[in-house]
Structure formats: structure tokens, C-alpha cells
Design an enzyme around this catalytic site. Structure first.
Site, PDB file in Angstrom:
ATOM      1  NE  ARG A   1      14.868   9.684  -1.380  1.00  0.00           N
ATOM      2  CZ  ARG A   1      15.386  10.904  -1.161  1.00  0.00           C
ATOM      3  NH1 ARG A   1      14.741  11.982  -1.554  1.00  0.00           N
ATOM      4  NH2 ARG A   1      16.534  11.038  -0.535  1.00  0.00           N
TER       5      ARG A   1
ATOM      6  CE1 TYR B   1      -9.149   2.843  -8.894  1.00  0.00           C
ATOM      7  CE2 TYR B   1      -7.933   4.206  -7.344  1.00  0.00           C
ATOM      8  CZ  TYR B   1      -8.130   2.994  -7.969  1.00  0.00           C
ATOM      9  OH  TYR B   1      -7.316   1.944  -7.667  1.00  0.00           O
TER      10      TYR B   1
ATOM     11  CG  ASP C   1      -7.809   9.660 -12.660  1.00  0.00           C
ATOM     12  OD1 ASP C   1      -7.461   9.192 -13.764  1.00  0.00           O
ATOM     13  OD2 ASP C   1      -7.830   8.986 -11.607  1.00  0.00           O
TER      14      ASP C   1
ATOM     15  CE  LYS D   1      -5.526   0.706 -12.955  1.00  0.00           C
ATOM     16  NZ  LYS D   1      -6.306   1.742 -12.342  1.00  0.00           N
TER      17      LYS D   1
END
Ligand code: PLP
Length: 384
Positions: A51, A105, A177, A202
Site C-alpha cells: 500500500r 475532464y 493534467d 490512456k
């Protein structure tokens, strides 16, 4: 990193890879282990535990992504939204105010406009093309400014160079971004941005088979994001990390081919009599062509276009098209189509969409790796 690694294509393959290689393996293995033997770590964040994003699989990705962005540090996350939300919750604290570009977005838009308030944080929307107007919305509590490298689905390019300058002047953290251009086309750190965010789902991974995210940038800020991520738990799974590293190795050849193919398709579409408008910053007629040319090394594989026949014509086109798949997301090897008015922007009213320039007949294309002439041939018969 050795001196032989200069170019981005070489970094994508060699940067961060384990030395010496693990048992001589050419490909860095997946470390599918939740915990690691204790070796005297004194701080919680240094314990070797999955984690905490510190398995050898994570270490490779962090070094490689930092090298690709030219950033001091990088951390991978379980999704693009994990990168974005964790970064914002790390640079803002309760009472903090954020400046954001319009047309964000969808997931980011909703996080900023609905969720931030639950954490006692506020925001103002700025016209990212008009830096002179930004100072008027500053508040004593403003901490950060957030933009996107290219907007969806119109591929607009804001005044990105002004953002880090404004941020430095006013003591803000600048975040961007940069999912659409990918580091092949644009490296925001070179222009002074503090934090670069990606949906690695992406272009970075490029094969539409995982979700992942990246936060890269200034060491102290990425370290802060990483600590918050350790507590929020948005860690990237090692198997997805292995696939991301595999995808990254071909990033440069993929994106350069997609740049070329999208430009050829945009150029062909622009000449077609049934096409009213093409949105692609690589076209000399695009309103931000000269800015995009100055900032970017390529114009990406994303474009959108409007048919003169409106929504009916767009729906006919989508039904006839044989190669592209009608699906959300982008940046993979398959060419994808979406009709933003009925998918990503369906939550807006027709009036809001019209104001934003998203007509009902707008088709968005994520150009894949098929042959450009096959795609143009398919588009031609779908428009006939
Ligand atoms: C897809 C996308 C995101 C969200 O990424 P996920 O990996 O789906 O969480 C954020 N920003 C942009 C520009 C995107 O295209």
C-alpha cells in the site's frame, strides 16, 4: 541514470530498470508480494508494504516516469482520478481555495465542483485563455491553480505558459493534467509547472487494459501526495504496474505514429464537403495552432469534427464506421469514436453544450495504430 540515456525513447525503455537485472531477467518482474521482510526501517512510510507504493515494481515506474517528465519525483496511483483527487487533497487544506480552468475532464469537474466542499475547500473557475483576469479571483486563501494541457473534446490549448508564471508570482502550486499530449509531446515541468498529472490509463499504458495514474513534479509536493496516498490507499496494483511498464516502453513510437496519423486524418476531414469543422491543434486554421506548435512536439492522436448534417449525420457515420469502436476512453491502439453530446457531456443541458461549443453532431476520435489509409478509407465510405 547512465549518461547514455538522453532521449525520451531511450528513457521509456531503460530509465529506472533494476541494476543489476533481477536474476538477469531482461524484463523487470512483477513483485506480487504485499509485504517484505523487515530490514530496520524507522518510519511507517518507509516500511516495505504494497500500500505504501514501494515494491520494486513501483520503484521502476517512479524513476521511469520522473525521467520521462523531467521531474524530480513521480508516484503511480490506482487510476487517473486517484492521482488527481489525492494531489488536490494534498496541496489544499481545509479553507483552501483553488483556481480551475473551465471545461475540465468530467470526473475532475465533478470532484472539484461537488466533492471539494465536503473537505472545506472552495474553487473559482477562470478563463484559462485570459491571464489578465486571474488576479481578480484570487483570495487570501488561494493555494493552487489547475489546468489541462488540451481540453476534451474541442482540443483547445489554454495559455499554459502563463500559469506557472502567475503561480510563482502569487505563491500558488501549479498543477496540470497532461494526459492528452503525454510526455512525448509536452513536458510541463520544462515550462515551470510544479505538478503534472496523468491518467496512465490512456497514452502512457496505451493498450486499454488497465486503469492507472501518475503524479510527477517537485520532490516536496510529490512526497506530500505520496504520504496522503499511503493513507487514502489508492495504490497501483503490481500486475497493473507491470503492464504499465510494458506499455511505457513503446510510448514514443506509438504517440509519434498517432500524431502523424491524426494530422493526416484531420487534414483529410477538413477537405471533405460534408464536414463543417475539424478541431485539431495541428491544423494551421486552428485558433491555437501557433501556441500548440510552440509548446508541443506533436499534436496528439485526439481530434473531433462536426458534420454539416448534425446529429443524424453523426449517428449515421458512427453506425457505418467499421474499424473504429464506439467506446469511452482514449489513447489505446484501437481507434475509438464517441459522441460527446450523448456520453461525456450528456449531463449538460443542450444550451450549456452549445455555449461550450459541443454541438449534437460533434464526433470525437481517438486515433489508434491502424494504418492511416485504412482509417481514411473507412471514414470515406462511412461519410458517403
Ligand atoms: C481519463 C482521464 C482522467 C481520469 O483517469 P482515470 O484513469 O479514468 O481515472 C483524467 N483526466 C483526463 C484528461 C482523462 O482523459
Amino acid at each position: 541514470m547512465t549518461r547514455a540515456i538522453k532521449d525520451l525513447s531511450t528513457k521509456a525503455i531503460h530509465a529506472g530498470e533494476p541494476t543489476p537485472r533481477v536474476s538477469g531477467a531482461v524484463v523487470a518482474p512483477i513483485f506480487q508480494s504485499a509485504n517484505f521482510e523487515y530490514s530496520g526501517e524507522s518510519s511507517y512510510h518507509d516500511l516495505r508494504y504494497l500500500r505504501l507504493s514501494n515494491t520494486p515494481t513501483h520503484d521502476v515506474l517512479h524513476a521511469k516516469l520522473a525521467a520521462l517528465e523531467g521531474a524530480e519525483k513521480a508516484v503511480v496511483t490506482a487510476s487517473g482520478m486517484a492521482a488527481i483527487s489525492t494531489a488536490l487533497l494534498s496541496v489544499l487544506s481545509p479553507g483552501g481555495h483553488l483556481l480551475v480552468q473551465g471545461n475540465l475532464y468530467g470526473g475532475t469537474h465533478t470532484f472539484v465542483t461537488r466533492d471539494l466542499a465536503d473537505f472545506g475547500m472552495t474553487y473559482s473557475v477562470i478563463d484559462a485563455d485570459d491571464p489578465a483576469s486571474w488576479a481578480s479571483v484570487l483570495q487570501p486563501t488561494t493555494r493552487a491553480i489547475y489546468v489541462e494541457a488540451m481540453t476534451n473534446p474541442l482540443l483547445q490549448v489554454a495559455d499554459l505558459e502563463a500559469v506557472p508564471i502567475f503561480a510563482k508570482e502569487h505563491g500558488l502550486v501549479s498543477l496540470i493534467d497532461s494526459t492528452f499530449p503525454s510526455p512525448v509531446n509536452f513536458r510541463p515541468v520544462e515550462h515551470g509547472f510544479d505538478v503534472v498529472l496523468h491518467s496512465a490509463t490512456k497514452y502512457l499504458n496505451g493498450h486499454s487494459d488497465i486503469v492507472a495514474g501518475v503524479v510527477a513534479g517537485r520532490s516536496d509536493l510529490v512526497e506530500g501526495v505520496r504520504h496522503r496516498l499511503n493513507h487514502l490507499g489508492g495504490t497501483l496494483d503490481p500486475h497493473a504496474g507491470f503492464l504499465l511498464n510494458r506499455g511505457l516502453k513503446t510510448l514514443s513510437v506509438r504517440v509519434r505514429y498517432q500524431n502523424e496519423s491524426a494530422l493526416a486524418i484531420a487534414d483529410w476531414l477538413e477537405r471533405h464537403p460534408d464536414v463543417r469543422r475539424v478541431n485539431y491543434p495541428g491544423l494551421s486554421g486552428h485558433p491555437r495552432h501557433s501556441r500548440a506548435k510552440q509548446l508541443f512536439d506533436g499534436f496528439s492522436g485526439m481530434l473531433s469534427f462536426e458534420l454539416s448534417g448534425g446529429r443524424d449525420a453523426a449517428e449515421r457515420f458512427i453506425k457505418r464506421a467499421q474499424l473504429p469502436i464506439l467506446a469511452a476512453s482514449l489513447g489505446g491502439v484501437e481507434t475509438l469514436l464517441t459522441l460527446p453530446a450523448t456520453t461525456s457531456h450528456a449531463g449538460m443541458t443542450a444550451d450549456e453544450r452549445c455555449k461550450a461549443g459541443i454541438s449534437d453532431g460533434l464526433i470525437r476520435v481517438s486515433v489508434g495504430l491502424e494504418s492511416t489509409s485504412d482509417l481514411i478509407g473507412d471514414f470515406k465510405s462511412s461519410l458517403a
